[in-house]
Motif scaffolding. Structure first.
Motif, PDB file in Angstrom:
ATOM      1  N   ARG A 179       0.813  -1.220   0.000  1.00  0.00           N
ATOM      2  CA  ARG A 179       0.000   0.000   0.000  1.00  0.00           C
ATOM      3  C   ARG A 179       0.850   1.274   0.000  1.00  0.00           C
ATOM      4  O   ARG A 179       0.449   2.298  -0.558  1.00  0.00           O
ATOM      5  CB  ARG A 179      -0.925  -0.027   1.221  1.00  0.00           C
ATOM      6  CG  ARG A 179      -1.855   1.149   1.339  1.00  0.00           C
ATOM      7  CD  ARG A 179      -2.745   0.979   2.571  1.00  0.00           C
ATOM      8  NE  ARG A 179      -3.384   2.231   2.934  1.00  0.00           N
ATOM      9  CZ  ARG A 179      -4.491   2.697   2.367  1.00  0.00           C
ATOM     10  NH1 ARG A 179      -5.060   2.007   1.425  1.00  0.00           N
ATOM     11  NH2 ARG A 179      -5.003   3.844   2.742  1.00  0.00           N
ATOM     12  N   HIS A 180       2.004   1.191   0.622  1.00  0.00           N
ATOM     13  CA  HIS A 180       2.830   2.396   0.749  1.00  0.00           C
ATOM     14  C   HIS A 180       4.016   2.403  -0.221  1.00  0.00           C
ATOM     15  O   HIS A 180       4.989   3.133   0.001  1.00  0.00           O
ATOM     16  CB  HIS A 180       3.331   2.533   2.185  1.00  0.00           C
ATOM     17  CG  HIS A 180       2.211   2.633   3.178  1.00  0.00           C
ATOM     18  ND1 HIS A 180       1.360   3.722   3.230  1.00  0.00           N
ATOM     19  CD2 HIS A 180       1.774   1.775   4.129  1.00  0.00           C
ATOM     20  CE1 HIS A 180       0.459   3.542   4.184  1.00  0.00           C
ATOM     21  NE2 HIS A 180       0.681   2.358   4.735  1.00  0.00           N
TER      22      HIS A 180
ATOM     23  N   VAL B  71      18.498  22.499  -0.968  1.00  0.00           N
ATOM     24  CA  VAL B  71      19.359  23.048   0.088  1.00  0.00           C
ATOM     25  C   VAL B  71      20.760  23.319  -0.445  1.00  0.00           C
ATOM     26  O   VAL B  71      21.312  24.409  -0.263  1.00  0.00           O
ATOM     27  CB  VAL B  71      19.412  22.069   1.288  1.00  0.00           C
ATOM     28  CG1 VAL B  71      20.486  22.489   2.271  1.00  0.00           C
ATOM     29  CG2 VAL B  71      18.061  22.029   1.976  1.00  0.00           C
TER      30      VAL B  71
ATOM     31  N   ALA C  99      22.525  26.876  -0.800  1.00  0.00           N
ATOM     32  CA  ALA C  99      23.548  27.168   0.202  1.00  0.00           C
ATOM     33  C   ALA C  99      24.927  26.634  -0.151  1.00  0.00           C
ATOM     34  O   ALA C  99      25.901  26.993   0.503  1.00  0.00           O
ATOM     35  CB  ALA C  99      23.112  26.576   1.540  1.00  0.00           C
TER      36      ALA C  99
ATOM     37  N   ARG D  79      18.026  13.282 -15.048  1.00  0.00           N
ATOM     38  CA  ARG D  79      17.664  13.148 -16.470  1.00  0.00           C
ATOM     39  C   ARG D  79      18.120  11.807 -17.032  1.00  0.00           C
ATOM     40  O   ARG D  79      17.401  11.161 -17.804  1.00  0.00           O
ATOM     41  CB  ARG D  79      18.271  14.291 -17.284  1.00  0.00           C
ATOM     42  CG  ARG D  79      17.721  15.660 -16.922  1.00  0.00           C
ATOM     43  CD  ARG D  79      18.090  16.703 -17.948  1.00  0.00           C
ATOM     44  NE  ARG D  79      19.509  16.764 -18.258  1.00  0.00           N
ATOM     45  CZ  ARG D  79      20.051  17.661 -19.070  1.00  0.00           C
ATOM     46  NH1 ARG D  79      19.296  18.577 -19.654  1.00  0.00           N
ATOM     47  NH2 ARG D  79      21.348  17.671 -19.293  1.00  0.00           N
TER      48      ARG D  79
ATOM     49  N   TRP E 183      -0.151  15.852   0.853  1.00  0.00           N
ATOM     50  CA  TRP E 183      -0.117  16.384   2.224  1.00  0.00           C
ATOM     51  C   TRP E 183      -0.952  17.663   2.299  1.00  0.00           C
ATOM     52  O   TRP E 183      -1.694  17.872   3.235  1.00  0.00           O
ATOM     53  CB  TRP E 183       1.329  16.673   2.649  1.00  0.00           C
ATOM     54  CG  TRP E 183       2.131  15.438   2.907  1.00  0.00           C
ATOM     55  CD1 TRP E 183       1.651  14.162   3.066  1.00  0.00           C
ATOM     56  CD2 TRP E 183       3.549  15.352   3.023  1.00  0.00           C
ATOM     57  NE1 TRP E 183       2.698  13.286   3.274  1.00  0.00           N
ATOM     58  CE2 TRP E 183       3.878  13.984   3.258  1.00  0.00           C
ATOM     59  CE3 TRP E 183       4.591  16.265   2.960  1.00  0.00           C
ATOM     60  CZ2 TRP E 183       5.182  13.545   3.423  1.00  0.00           C
ATOM     61  CZ3 TRP E 183       5.897  15.829   3.139  1.00  0.00           C
ATOM     62  CH2 TRP E 183       6.190  14.478   3.362  1.00  0.00           C
TER      63      TRP E 183
ATOM     64  N   ARG F 149      -3.438  18.474   0.469  1.00  0.00           N
ATOM     65  CA  ARG F 149      -4.866  18.194   0.309  1.00  0.00           C
ATOM     66  C   ARG F 149      -5.502  17.650   1.592  1.00  0.00           C
ATOM     67  O   ARG F 149      -6.713  17.606   1.695  1.00  0.00           O
ATOM     68  CB  ARG F 149      -5.072  17.195  -0.823  1.00  0.00           C
ATOM     69  CG  ARG F 149      -5.022  17.852  -2.193  1.00  0.00           C
ATOM     70  CD  ARG F 149      -5.333  16.879  -3.290  1.00  0.00           C
ATOM     71  NE  ARG F 149      -5.526  17.574  -4.554  1.00  0.00           N
ATOM     72  CZ  ARG F 149      -5.828  16.966  -5.696  1.00  0.00           C
ATOM     73  NH1 ARG F 149      -5.970  15.657  -5.722  1.00  0.00           N
ATOM     74  NH2 ARG F 149      -5.980  17.660  -6.799  1.00  0.00           N
ATOM     75  N   ARG F 150      -4.692  17.230   2.523  1.00  0.00           N
ATOM     76  CA  ARG F 150      -5.265  16.790   3.802  1.00  0.00           C
ATOM     77  C   ARG F 150      -5.767  17.984   4.612  1.00  0.00           C
ATOM     78  O   ARG F 150      -6.585  17.843   5.503  1.00  0.00           O
ATOM     79  CB  ARG F 150      -4.216  16.018   4.603  1.00  0.00           C
ATOM     80  CG  ARG F 150      -3.987  14.638   4.044  1.00  0.00           C
ATOM     81  CD  ARG F 150      -2.823  13.944   4.716  1.00  0.00           C
ATOM     82  NE  ARG F 150      -2.556  12.695   4.043  1.00  0.00           N
ATOM     83  CZ  ARG F 150      -3.029  11.524   4.439  1.00  0.00           C
ATOM     84  NH1 ARG F 150      -3.794  11.454   5.502  1.00  0.00           N
ATOM     85  NH2 ARG F 150      -2.741  10.429   3.773  1.00  0.00           N
TER      86      ARG F 150
ATOM     87  N   ALA G  99      -9.042  20.505   0.777  1.00  0.00           N
ATOM     88  CA  ALA G  99      -9.487  19.673  -0.345  1.00  0.00           C
ATOM     89  C   ALA G  99      -9.913  20.554  -1.512  1.00  0.00           C
ATOM     90  O   ALA G  99     -10.611  21.552  -1.305  1.00  0.00           O
ATOM     91  CB  ALA G  99     -10.651  18.802   0.106  1.00  0.00           C
TER      92      ALA G  99
ATOM     93  N   VAL H 144     -17.334   7.698   2.188  1.00  0.00           N
ATOM     94  CA  VAL H 144     -15.915   7.867   2.530  1.00  0.00           C
ATOM     95  C   VAL H 144     -15.042   7.064   1.580  1.00  0.00           C
ATOM     96  O   VAL H 144     -15.218   5.851   1.427  1.00  0.00           O
ATOM     97  CB  VAL H 144     -15.657   7.416   3.987  1.00  0.00           C
ATOM     98  CG1 VAL H 144     -14.169   7.518   4.309  1.00  0.00           C
ATOM     99  CG2 VAL H 144     -16.460   8.270   4.938  1.00  0.00           C
ATOM    100  N   LEU H 145     -14.124   7.764   0.954  1.00  0.00           N
ATOM    101  CA  LEU H 145     -13.220   7.117   0.002  1.00  0.00           C
ATOM    102  C   LEU H 145     -11.992   6.615   0.758  1.00  0.00           C
ATOM    103  O   LEU H 145     -11.299   7.391   1.411  1.00  0.00           O
ATOM    104  CB  LEU H 145     -12.793   8.147  -1.050  1.00  0.00           C
ATOM    105  CG  LEU H 145     -12.110   7.648  -2.299  1.00  0.00           C
ATOM    106  CD1 LEU H 145     -13.083   6.852  -3.151  1.00  0.00           C
ATOM    107  CD2 LEU H 145     -11.585   8.837  -3.099  1.00  0.00           C
ATOM    108  N   VAL H 146     -11.752   5.324   0.693  1.00  0.00           N
ATOM    109  CA  VAL H 146     -10.579   4.800   1.407  1.00  0.00           C
ATOM    110  C   VAL H 146      -9.407   4.555   0.467  1.00  0.00           C
ATOM    111  O   VAL H 146      -8.279   4.412   0.907  1.00  0.00           O
ATOM    112  CB  VAL H 146     -10.924   3.496   2.158  1.00  0.00           C
ATOM    113  CG1 VAL H 146     -11.887   3.778   3.282  1.00  0.00           C
ATOM    114  CG2 VAL H 146     -11.492   2.455   1.214  1.00  0.00           C
ATOM    115  N   GLN H 147      -9.669   4.477  -0.802  1.00  0.00           N
ATOM    116  CA  GLN H 147      -8.588   4.318  -1.778  1.00  0.00           C
ATOM    117  C   GLN H 147      -9.028   5.011  -3.055  1.00  0.00           C
ATOM    118  O   GLN H 147     -10.057   4.644  -3.632  1.00  0.00           O
ATOM    119  CB  GLN H 147      -8.296   2.836  -2.041  1.00  0.00           C
ATOM    120  CG  GLN H 147      -7.369   2.572  -3.226  1.00  0.00           C
ATOM    121  CD  GLN H 147      -5.981   3.186  -3.033  1.00  0.00           C
ATOM    122  OE1 GLN H 147      -5.328   2.928  -2.035  1.00  0.00           O
ATOM    123  NE2 GLN H 147      -5.548   4.016  -3.985  1.00  0.00           N
ATOM    124  N   ARG H 148      -8.261   5.983  -3.471  1.00  0.00           N
ATOM    125  CA  ARG H 148      -8.665   6.694  -4.674  1.00  0.00           C
ATOM    126  C   ARG H 148      -8.424   5.843  -5.912  1.00  0.00           C
ATOM    127  O   ARG H 148      -7.534   4.976  -5.925  1.00  0.00           O
ATOM    128  CB  ARG H 148      -7.940   8.030  -4.785  1.00  0.00           C
ATOM    129  CG  ARG H 148      -6.465   7.916  -5.066  1.00  0.00           C
ATOM    130  CD  ARG H 148      -5.799   9.277  -5.002  1.00  0.00           C
ATOM    131  NE  ARG H 148      -4.360   9.160  -5.122  1.00  0.00           N
ATOM    132  CZ  ARG H 148      -3.498  10.027  -4.600  1.00  0.00           C
ATOM    133  NH1 ARG H 148      -3.916  11.076  -3.914  1.00  0.00           N
ATOM    134  NH2 ARG H 148      -2.203   9.859  -4.760  1.00  0.00           N
TER     135      ARG H 148
END
Lengths: 144, 487
Positions: B30-31, B49, B53, B72, B98, B100-101, B104, B215-219
């Motif tokens: 899932r992740h 960074v 810098a 590339r 992140w 969109r949490r 929305a 409720v959408l649990v998986q788009r």
């Protein structure tokens, strides 16, 4: 589209992980901004490359001097000359610089690619100060 | 020859990458996407960074080295070897998710702005800026470019629903979509009968919690690709959301003949028919000519062309001179070449349709050649400079910590000799040209079966001409730029 609610514990762990990542990025950023060492910035350098516009794979001689604030040559030191291309991904030329006993340095270079090369002198001076100074830029021509 | 209808045949377990040990397990995790995105986000962080810098010298800065040499190079290698892996691991989308949490999006991208036209303009604009501002030599500008992508993705997708930024705006995404048509892997359904009986269509609508149907649990697919009607890789980010959403485990990641989809005239979900998408046709042609222009700008003769143009126009403005080169390279040259070839095909094959119709149908044949040229160019930088990341990282560590924690920078580490890469580059051009010739012939067989050879002939001339120019460019002395205009 909204994702469904997640358990509070998962949310807490995620928030903590995000905070840690942000903290790490902030730490790296601030540390990177802090320059280390005290470069000898008051020095003046003079560069002469022969030929002035070298050819790829042809030999070139880079002569340079390092002068102090009063215009006097600094004492002999352990130095190297680095020539970098302006395009990333090319290995630089790194050659030790030998002095002639009078504060002048002479380095033989063989440029491997046409284009712009930026020359730097790096190393340690006789008084143990670090030097990392840009000498100048050389345009290398393609071999005909 | 035609592309196999998606999912019409049984896919053996060994043919489904998602069923492979280790790799398949990871991809079905899932992740999986988030973890790839996190890795690329960390690298993007280092790019930003160090770009802001770190040292100003491009070869000594992670920003320029990682972006212009490694990113590339690995991008095109991944497209060649597997598929659109870099869209799958896109860190811009992770930050967007992140965002969109907390906010929305509620709007739908305006229908009049749909398509690739905005992305085409941005694609050319990025290439133009790359040449005008010498982005490869500017670590800070490279860092700002990366930041600009993050900001743009976030700004657009916090307002508009779905993957608006990916589908309609992102120039990198469009490059990847076009290039992935010649990739060997594709997401497709396993059994069409399973989809015919499916009532939820989770692969596009998303999966909802049984106890809370709102409720959408998986788009599902954010780019509007309905898997049973999906053909090829266009607009597919390899995000695997469809794989996660499908309740029947009916989606496979399988091998296919690279490029064959370019000659497939079927209606595609989320795209329509290629022959009716002039924006995609223009993108495909620009994809090839931009590859030529970008590579030409790396060789010595470009300076003579610039000086000639400068003298002829009586200007020292690099903007003006570059504009002329772009207008020729991405405007006049493709219009003339495609126009002549399309006109000849129309005249000799006696096919129906206007000149624009013929040009649109054959435009997709430019993609394999264009990919070969990009691969030849980017693989040169990658193969000759892959190891430079080692001394640059060592140097960055010295900057960061004040002592050589990873050892003194090994500046002599670089990669293959430029001369040794030449045969690989030549192979890329030759294979790309062969691919384009094959696609052009498949299109001719499809549209003018009676006179396929005649219809193909003008495109053979066009692609052989392009290949000759490409090989001429490869033979020119390389000149890593930075000399400045008029030097």
């Amino acid at each position: 589209m909204e994702l469904g609610p997640r358990p509070d514990r998962t949310r807490t762990i995620r928030a903590r992980n995000r905070a840690l990542v942000l903290l790490l990025i902030g730490h790296v950023a601030s540390a990177a901004c802090a320059r280390h060492g005290a470069p000898a910035t008051e020095l003046v350098t003079r560069l002469n490359v022969v030929p002035s516009s070298p050819v790829v794979d042809g030999e070139a001689i880079a002569e340079f001097m390092i002068l102090d604030g009063a215009g006097k040559k600094v004492p002999p030191a352990s130095l190297r000359l680095e020539a970098h291309m302006t395009h990333p991904g090319m290995a630089p030329l790194v050659e030790p610089a030998s002095d002639d006993g009078q504060g002048s340095y002479r380095v033989r270079l063989r440029f491997t690619m046409a284009g712009a090369w930026v020359l730097y002198v790096k190393g340690t001076l006789a008084d143990r100060r670090a030097i990392d100074q840009r000498l100048g830029e050389v345009t290398v021509r393609p071999a005909s | 020859m035609r592309a196999e209808p998606s999912g019409a045949s049984h896919i053996a377990a060994h043919g489904d990458v998602l069923r492979w040990p280790v790799v398949g397990s990871f991809l079905r995790w899932r992740h999986a996407r988030s973890s790839m995105q996190l890795v690329l986000l960390c690298i993007a962080g280092a790019v930003v960074v160090h770009g802001l810098a770190g040292p100003d010298l491009a070869p000594a800065n992670l920003s320029t080295v990682l972006t212009w040499v490694h990113y590339r190079g690995l991008l095109v290698v991944a497209l060649l070897a597997a598929g659109n892996l870099f869209c799958a691991g896109c860190p811009f989308v992770l930050v967007r998710d992140w965002g969109r949490r907390t906010h929305a999006p509620s709007r739908t991208w305006p229908s009049r702005l749909r398509g690739k036209w905005i992305a085409i303009v941005l694609f050319v604009a990025v290439l133009f800026a790359y040449e005008l501002f010498d982005l490869w030599a500017l670590p800070s500008a490279t860092a700002y470019l990366v930041l600009a992508y993050f900001v743009a993705a976030l700004a657009v997708d916090l307002v508009f629903k779905g993957a608006t930024f990916c589908k309609h705006i992102c120039p990198i995404g469009q490059f990847n979509f076009v290039a992935s048509t010649v990739s060997p892997l594709e997401l497709r359904i396993k059994e069409s009968t399973t989809c015919q009986t499916c009532r939820t269509e989770d692969c596009i609508a998303g999966r909802r919690a049984p106890e809370a149907p709102l409720v959408l649990v998986q788009r599902g697919c954010e780019l509007g690709l309905f898997l049973p009607a999906k053909v090829g890789n266009l607009d597919c980010t390899f995000c695997l959301d469809c794989v996660q959403a499908c309740p029947h485990d009916n989606i496979a990641l399988t091998g296919r003949t690279p490029g064959i989809e370019l000659a497939d005239e079927r209606r595609r979900s989320g795209i329509g028919r290629l022959a009716r998408r002039p924006d995609l046709a223009v993108l495909s042609v620009l994809f090839a000519f931009a590859a030529m222009l970008n590579a030409f700008a790396m060789v010595s003769p470009v300076h003579r062309v610039e000086q000639w143009l400068s003298a002829m126009l009586g200007t020292t403005s690099e903007f003006v001179v570059l504009s002329c080169m772009f207008a020729f390279g991405l405007g006049a040259a493709p219009v003339v070449l495609v126009g002549l070839a399309a006109g000849s095909t129309r005249a000799t094959s006696g096919g129906a349709g206007s000149l624009i119709d013929v040009a649109t149908r054959y435009a997709y044949a430019f993609v394999p050649f264009g990919f070969g040229m990009w691969l030849a160019h980017y693989s040169f930088h990658f193969l000759t400079g892959a190891l430079t990341v080692v001394p640059v990282t060592q140097n960055a560590t010295v900057d960061l910590l004040g002592w050589p924690a990873l050892g003194e920078p090994l500046w002599r580490w670089a990669g293959m000799r430029p001369g040794a890469v030449f045969p690989i580059q030549l192979g890329c051009i030759v294979l790309g040209t062969i691919g384009s010739l094959a696609i052009a012939h498949l299109i001719s067989q499809r549209d003018s079966p009676e006179r396929a050879v005649r219809a193909t002939a003008p495109w053979v001339v066009a692609f052989v001409l392009l290949a000759a120019v490409a090989i001429w460019v490869l033979f020119q002395p390389m000149e890593m730029r930075g000399l400045g205009f008029g030097a």
